[in-house]
Scaffold this active site. Structure first.
Site, short mmCIF file in Angstrom:
data_model
loop_
_atom_site.label_atom_id
_atom_site.label_comp_id
_atom_site.label_asym_id
_atom_site.label_seq_id
_atom_site.Cartn_x
_atom_site.Cartn_y
_atom_site.Cartn_z
CB THR A 36 -48.50 -2.79 -40.54
OG1 THR A 36 -47.61 -3.00 -41.64
CG2 THR A 36 -49.84 -2.39 -41.14
CG ASP A 37 -43.65 -1.67 -42.48
OD1 ASP A 37 -44.62 -2.43 -42.58
OD2 ASP A 37 -42.50 -1.99 -42.84
CD GLU A 38 -47.84 -4.65 -45.49
OE1 GLU A 38 -48.72 -4.57 -46.36
OE2 GLU A 38 -47.44 -5.74 -45.03
CE1 TYR A 63 -52.79 -6.61 -42.19
CE2 TYR A 63 -50.84 -5.87 -43.39
CZ TYR A 63 -51.46 -6.21 -42.19
OH TYR A 63 -50.76 -6.13 -41.01
CE LYS A 74 -53.09 -3.52 -38.59
NZ LYS A 74 -53.55 -4.22 -37.34
N1 LIG Z 1 -46.60 -10.01 -38.85
C1 LIG Z 1 -46.08 -8.82 -39.12
O1 LIG Z 1 -45.03 -8.73 -39.76
C2 LIG Z 1 -46.75 -7.57 -38.61
C3 LIG Z 1 -46.06 -6.34 -38.70
C4 LIG Z 1 -46.67 -5.19 -38.19
C5 LIG Z 1 -47.92 -5.25 -37.64
N2 LIG Z 1 -48.58 -6.44 -37.58
C6 LIG Z 1 -49.90 -6.46 -36.93
O2 LIG Z 1 -49.76 -7.24 -35.75
C7 LIG Z 1 -50.97 -7.93 -35.48
C8 LIG Z 1 -50.71 -9.42 -35.33
O3 LIG Z 1 -50.15 -9.91 -36.57
P1 LIG Z 1 -49.71 -11.43 -36.72
O4 LIG Z 1 -48.64 -11.46 -37.73
O5 LIG Z 1 -49.48 -12.04 -35.39
O6 LIG Z 1 -51.01 -12.05 -37.37
P2 LIG Z 1 -51.66 -13.50 -37.26
O7 LIG Z 1 -52.50 -13.63 -38.48
O8 LIG Z 1 -50.63 -14.53 -36.99
O9 LIG Z 1 -52.57 -13.40 -35.96
C9 LIG Z 1 -53.74 -12.64 -35.91
C10 LIG Z 1 -54.65 -13.26 -34.86
O10 LIG Z 1 -55.84 -12.48 -34.78
C11 LIG Z 1 -56.94 -13.37 -34.63
N3 LIG Z 1 -58.15 -12.67 -35.07
C12 LIG Z 1 -58.48 -12.28 -36.34
N4 LIG Z 1 -59.67 -11.65 -36.33
C13 LIG Z 1 -60.10 -11.64 -35.04
C14 LIG Z 1 -61.25 -11.14 -34.38
N5 LIG Z 1 -62.22 -10.53 -35.07
N6 LIG Z 1 -61.35 -11.27 -33.05
C15 LIG Z 1 -60.38 -11.91 -32.33
N7 LIG Z 1 -59.27 -12.42 -32.90
C16 LIG Z 1 -59.13 -12.29 -34.24
C17 LIG Z 1 -56.58 -14.58 -35.47
O11 LIG Z 1 -57.30 -15.74 -35.09
C18 LIG Z 1 -55.08 -14.70 -35.19
O12 LIG Z 1 -54.86 -15.52 -34.07
C19 LIG Z 1 -51.93 -7.58 -36.61
O13 LIG Z 1 -52.74 -6.54 -36.18
C20 LIG Z 1 -51.00 -7.13 -37.73
O14 LIG Z 1 -51.66 -6.21 -38.59
C21 LIG Z 1 -48.02 -7.59 -38.05
#
Ligand SMILES: NC(=O)c1ccc[n+]([C@@H]2O[C@H](COP(=O)([O-])OP(=O)(O)OC[C@H]3O[C@@H](n4cnc5c(N)ncnc54)[C@H](O)[C@@H]3O)[C@@H](O)[C@H]2O)c1
Length: 343
Positions: free
Chosen positions: A127-129, A152, A156
């Site tokens: 993430t950009d964070e 968080y 990451k």
């Molecule tokens: N949403 C954003 O804006 C954003 C931006 C940049 C990066 N990300 C990254 O993208 C990824 C997905 O984000 P998202 O927004 O879809 O999140 P989300 O919370 O909607 O989904 C995360 C999923 O991971 C699963 N999970 C958590 N721990 C787990 C484990 N130990 N084993 C298996 N599954 C597990 C959860 O059940 C969930 O389905 C993350 O890694 C997040 O850091 C998100």
């Protein structure tokens, strides 16, 4: 090609699986998700061919489970795309240990399996964070130092450092893509766009943190899915790629756009106490991934309107995923503790 993709019952993961099954031939996906409060198999129900098909198989389990990952790797996979993580900044404040366990130890577990089973490529969704706060006119490139500002983003950032270590010590092939704030369908309604949309529909106030001038760069989820696939297929081993859309919008401005889309009253917007350690703005320079051939296609206002309408028209989905969350006593207390005081 056979891939293990993790976190697929969540927001970006389910969109990625749908995108890949629609756009990539000769691909078999093993989906792994531990179905935490934000993950639900209903997010995968309408993928091409269904959840169980010759192109897609779902496994309920954790990336922290070494035996399970070994078992999956033993059947032969060509790569891992890891999206599994706990993702809500506010929850990280109350339960940082959960974030270390899943977002750091879980990643290490996948990295060691990548080395042990000689898996050809590992892609981490970051993430950009991790860069911390800046101004839109001073975006960070991939060489900027990591200065995470909450529990968080620090988990990451830690995972990203373990990836560098695994490349160096175990010689694995790994790449990282760092995306900005995603929006689109299937996002758990604790995140601001679906959360506020739901509250506007219910005629409830929008608890806006602090002065509301904090800015995020909104990236449409399908654009991010294209970035993920491009980095997986064309990215150079050991490299990091930022993916931002350049749609910087303050939280106040975003709230107003949501209110306007649903033809509601701006009076619903209520300023509440700020989030502890609230980063002002995230901004990245995406030149490197653009050179690889990516650019975001989505027009922000158009896709934001479509997204709000999707949540409005999919109340059954919203109710179903929230019911699952409140069925868990821990989550119920979280919602009570965290959101009640804001209104
Ligand atoms: N949403 C954003 O804006 C954003 C931006 C940049 C990066 N990300 C990254 O993208 C990824 C997905 O984000 P998202 O927004 O879809 O999140 P989300 O919370 O909607 O989904 C995360 C999923 O991971 C699963 N999970 C958590 N721990 C787990 C484990 N130990 N084993 C298996 N599954 C597990 C959860 O059940 C969930 O389905 C993350 O890694 C997040 O850091 C998100």
């Amino acid at each position: 090609m056979k891939l293990l993709i993790t976190g697929t019952a969540g927001f970006i993961g389910s969109n990625l699986v749908r995108y890949l099954l629609n756009h990539v031939d000769d691909l078999q996906i093993i989906s792994l998700d531990s179905l935490e409060y934000a993950g639900d198999k209903i997010n995968l129900e309408n993928i091409p061919g269904g959840i169980e098909s010759d192109r897609h198989r779902f496994i309920h389990g954790s990336i922290c489970d070494t035996n399970l990952i070994d078992e999956i790797a033993t059947e032969g996979i060509d790569g891992i795309i890891n999206l599994a993580a706990h993702t809500h900044v506010d929850r990280a404040y109350y339960h940082p240990g959960v974030f270390i366990k899943n977002n750091v130890e879980g990643v290490l577990n996948l990295l060691r399996a990548t080395a042990r089973f000689d898996i050809k490529r590992y892609l981490q969704i970051s993430t950009d964070e991790v860069y911390g706060s800046t101004q839109p006119e001073h975006p960070f490139d991939e060489k900027a130092p990591l200065r995470p500002g909450n529990y968080y983003s620090s988990s990451k950032a830690a995972a990203d450092l373990y990836i560098a270590a695994a490349i160096n010590t175990d010689g694995i092939d790994a790449v990282i893509v760092r995306g900005t704030n995603n929006f689109g369908p299937y996002q758990f309604p604790e995140k601001v766009i679906p959360f506020f949309t739901r509250r506007i529909i219910d005629g409830e106030t929008l608890p806006l943190y602090g002065h509301g001038q904090q800015m995020r760069d909104w990236l449409y989820v399908e654009d991010f899915c294209r970035a993920i696939w491009l980095v997986f297929t064309r990215g150079v081993c050991g490299e990091i790629y930022n993916a931002g859309a350049g749609n910087h919008t303050s939280n106040l401005e975003l709230s107003k756009k949501l209110v306007k889309t649903l033809d509601a009253d701006y009076g619903l917007i209520k300023h509440v106490a700020d989030r502890p350690g609230h980063d002002f703005c995230y901004a990245v320079n995406s030149d490197k991934i653009r050179k690889l051939g990516w650019r975001p296609d989505a027009d922000f206002d158009t896709k934001l309107t479509e997204t709000v309408i999707w949540y409005r028209d999919n109340q059954e989905w919203v109710n179903s995923i929230m019911t699952k969350s409140s069925a868990d006593p821990d989550d119920e207390s979280f919602f009570e503790k965290h959101y009640r005081h804001r209104t």
